[in-house]
Design an enzyme around this catalytic site. Sequence first.
Site, PDB file in Angstrom:
ATOM      1  N   HIS A  19     -21.152 -14.538  65.489  1.00 42.64           N
ATOM      2  CA  HIS A  19     -20.842 -13.968  64.177  1.00 42.64           C
ATOM      3  C   HIS A  19     -22.071 -13.286  63.563  1.00 42.64           C
ATOM      4  CE1 HIS A  19     -17.326 -16.895  64.046  1.00 42.64           C
ATOM      5  NE2 HIS A  19     -16.785 -15.724  63.851  1.00 42.64           N
ATOM      6  N   ARG A  45     -17.984 -12.742  55.678  1.00 45.90           N
ATOM      7  CA  ARG A  45     -18.331 -14.135  55.984  1.00 45.90           C
ATOM      8  C   ARG A  45     -19.843 -14.328  55.992  1.00 45.90           C
ATOM      9  NH1 ARG A  45     -14.253 -15.805  60.857  1.00 45.90           N
ATOM     10  NH2 ARG A  45     -14.790 -13.755  61.644  1.00 45.90           N
ATOM     11  N   ASP A 211      -5.107 -14.906  63.496  1.00 50.90           N
ATOM     12  CA  ASP A 211      -6.113 -15.973  63.427  1.00 50.90           C
ATOM     13  C   ASP A 211      -6.451 -16.201  61.955  1.00 50.90           C
ATOM     14  OD1 ASP A 211      -8.417 -17.512  63.398  1.00 50.90           O
ATOM     15  OD2 ASP A 211      -9.130 -16.675  65.274  1.00 50.90           O
ATOM     16  N   GLU A 237      -2.663 -19.054  64.220  1.00 53.85           N
ATOM     17  CA  GLU A 237      -3.815 -19.865  64.647  1.00 53.85           C
ATOM     18  C   GLU A 237      -4.608 -20.408  63.468  1.00 53.85           C
ATOM     19  OE1 GLU A 237      -6.060 -18.311  67.908  1.00 53.85           O
ATOM     20  OE2 GLU A 237      -7.976 -18.802  66.949  1.00 53.85           O
ATOM     21  N   GLU A 265     -10.344 -24.898  67.301  1.00 54.08           N
ATOM     22  CA  GLU A 265     -11.667 -24.384  67.687  1.00 54.08           C
ATOM     23  C   GLU A 265     -12.795 -25.075  66.926  1.00 54.08           C
ATOM     24  OE1 GLU A 265     -10.795 -20.222  66.470  1.00 54.08           O
ATOM     25  OE2 GLU A 265     -12.804 -20.257  65.635  1.00 54.08           O
ATOM     26  N   ASP A 288     -13.610 -25.349  71.703  1.00 58.40           N
ATOM     27  CA  ASP A 288     -14.692 -24.446  72.107  1.00 58.40           C
ATOM     28  C   ASP A 288     -15.687 -25.279  72.904  1.00 58.40           C
ATOM     29  OD1 ASP A 288     -17.237 -23.085  72.099  1.00 58.40           O
ATOM     30  OD2 ASP A 288     -16.327 -21.669  70.706  1.00 58.40           O
ATOM     31  N   HIS A 315     -11.434 -21.738  72.953  1.00 57.82           N
ATOM     32  CA  HIS A 315     -11.929 -20.681  72.073  1.00 57.82           C
ATOM     33  C   HIS A 315     -13.177 -20.041  72.678  1.00 57.82           C
ATOM     34  CE1 HIS A 315     -14.727 -19.561  68.670  1.00 57.82           C
ATOM     35  NE2 HIS A 315     -13.730 -18.706  68.549  1.00 57.82           N
ATOM     36  N   GLU A 335      -9.153 -16.621  76.363  1.00 59.76           N
ATOM     37  CA  GLU A 335      -9.503 -15.692  75.285  1.00 59.76           C
ATOM     38  C   GLU A 335     -10.670 -14.805  75.692  1.00 59.76           C
ATOM     39  OE1 GLU A 335     -10.784 -17.547  71.575  1.00 59.76           O
ATOM     40  OE2 GLU A 335     -10.955 -15.582  70.598  1.00 59.76           O
TER      41      GLU A 335
HETATM   42  C1  LIG Z   1     -11.933 -13.612  64.755  1.00 59.24           C
HETATM   43  C2  LIG Z   1     -12.012 -14.945  64.074  1.00 59.24           C
HETATM   44  O1  LIG Z   1     -12.003 -14.771  62.681  1.00 59.24           O
HETATM   45  C3  LIG Z   1     -13.236 -15.719  64.436  1.00 59.24           C
HETATM   46  O2  LIG Z   1     -14.349 -14.935  64.199  1.00 59.24           O
HETATM   47  C4  LIG Z   1     -13.243 -16.185  65.885  1.00 59.24           C
HETATM   48  O3  LIG Z   1     -14.366 -16.972  66.070  1.00 59.24           O
HETATM   49  C5  LIG Z   1     -12.124 -17.048  66.235  1.00 59.24           C
HETATM   50  O4  LIG Z   1     -11.557 -17.808  65.286  1.00 59.24           O
HETATM   51  C6  LIG Z   1     -11.388 -16.863  67.506  1.00 59.24           C
HETATM   52  O5  LIG Z   1     -10.340 -17.470  67.638  1.00 59.24           O
HETATM   53  O6  LIG Z   1     -11.866 -16.150  68.369  1.00 59.24           O
HETATM   54 MG    MG Z   2      -9.677 -18.647  66.034  1.00 65.61          MG
END
Ligand SMILES: C[C@H](O)[C@H](O)[C@@H](O)[C@@H](O)C(=O)O
Ligand code: MG
Length: 390
Positions: A19, A45, A211, A237, A265, A288, A315, A335
């Site tokens: 991020h 963010r 998401d 999600e 995640e 994750d 994740h 993903e």
């Molecule tokens: C894109 C999402 O807001 C997050 O940045 C990402 O980390 C996530 O939640 C995802 O599922 O990849």
């Molecule tokens: Mg996510």
Amino acid sequence: MKIRQVRALTVTGGGADYHDQAEDHWIDDHVATPMAKYPEYRASRQAFGINVLGTLVVEVEAEDGTVGVGVTTAGEPGAYIVEKHLARFVEGASVTDVEKIWDQMFNATLYYGRKGLVLNAISAVDLALYDLLGKIRQEPVYALLGGPVRDELQCYATTGRPDVAKELGFLGGKMTLQHGPAEGVEGLHANIERLRKMREQVGPDFWLMFDCWMALDVEYATRLAHAAAEYDLKWLEEALIPDDYWGYGELRRRMPSTMLMTTGEHEHTRYGFRLLLEMGRPDIIQPDVNWCGGITELIKISALADAHGAMVVPHGSSVYSYHFVITRHNSPFTEFLMMHPQATEVVPMFSPLLLDEPVPVGGRLRLPETPGFGVRLNPEVELRRPYDHD
Ligand SMILES: C[C@H](O)[C@H](O)[C@@H](O)[C@@H](O)C(=O)O
Ligand SMILES: [Mg+2]
């Protein structure tokens, strides 16, 4: 063979703290979050500090000089935990002591750990140990985990441009939800309108997902899910904060039965996932591996999910996820996070930190037979070692 040294290094600007991107990146473009009730933290963010930690790189070096590498989001505070606390359980241990080291790291940190930053740090050490063991045995990590159950991985994209993801051959496109409850009914309509337009662009069948990054409440998520069903949203999600296991259970009851509920995640360890699976009943859990406790814990989380009839689609986490996913029947796809600022090209997720990171071609990804996780630290990325230990 014994482990000689553990080193904890940090870096900012992308990598495992993905991020931490420059301005004008789709990943920070008005994303709904639990902080969006405060207007000053709504647009970005980074405004509330999503990128304050930075990347933690853990190196474990064996007596013969072989080095295993693991990464996570934890930066300097994570480096302190690794150097000052966790290193004692690793140095002098055998390179095969992975399970025992995990147990010692977890139990020794219970009084201030259990979740969050401490588990991120434990994950990085565990991944470094798997990388080291693979390199010493000259085998990819997926071979250590029982071997692949399929030849290649099929990927969906997390992206600001699902239409481009479709052209690139991905299974589907997961978009950020941009407006949360604080933006009222107008925001709700804007979310649905974005989905409607995207469905029009990509046509039927291509997966579209939202998401919600923990931003919603049960009422809002229920309304969103029912409205989104008209445009065939495949899954909703992480609608709620991770601790609201009861809320997830209620949401699953209220959501359309044909829409998948996914989350996890920001959950940690088999204990957190036990609560989530039993109370929340998600269709897909998304641990994750850089955060949940590493490969050692993901093996247990995945077995638990399998027994609950839930899929495990980890994740992000690039190679650290891929080596696991390819070995599990209950992880049918994976993903891929589009880290190109406009999400128009496929670039390695942890760039510029790692070299040799495989990327999907036509939405499919093949893992090389390179030992360990098959990636190297980029020597051009300057790493800092903020702490040391005796
Ligand atoms: C894109 C999402 O807001 C997050 O940045 C990402 O980390 C996530 O939640 C995802 O599922 O990849
Ligand atoms: Mg996510």
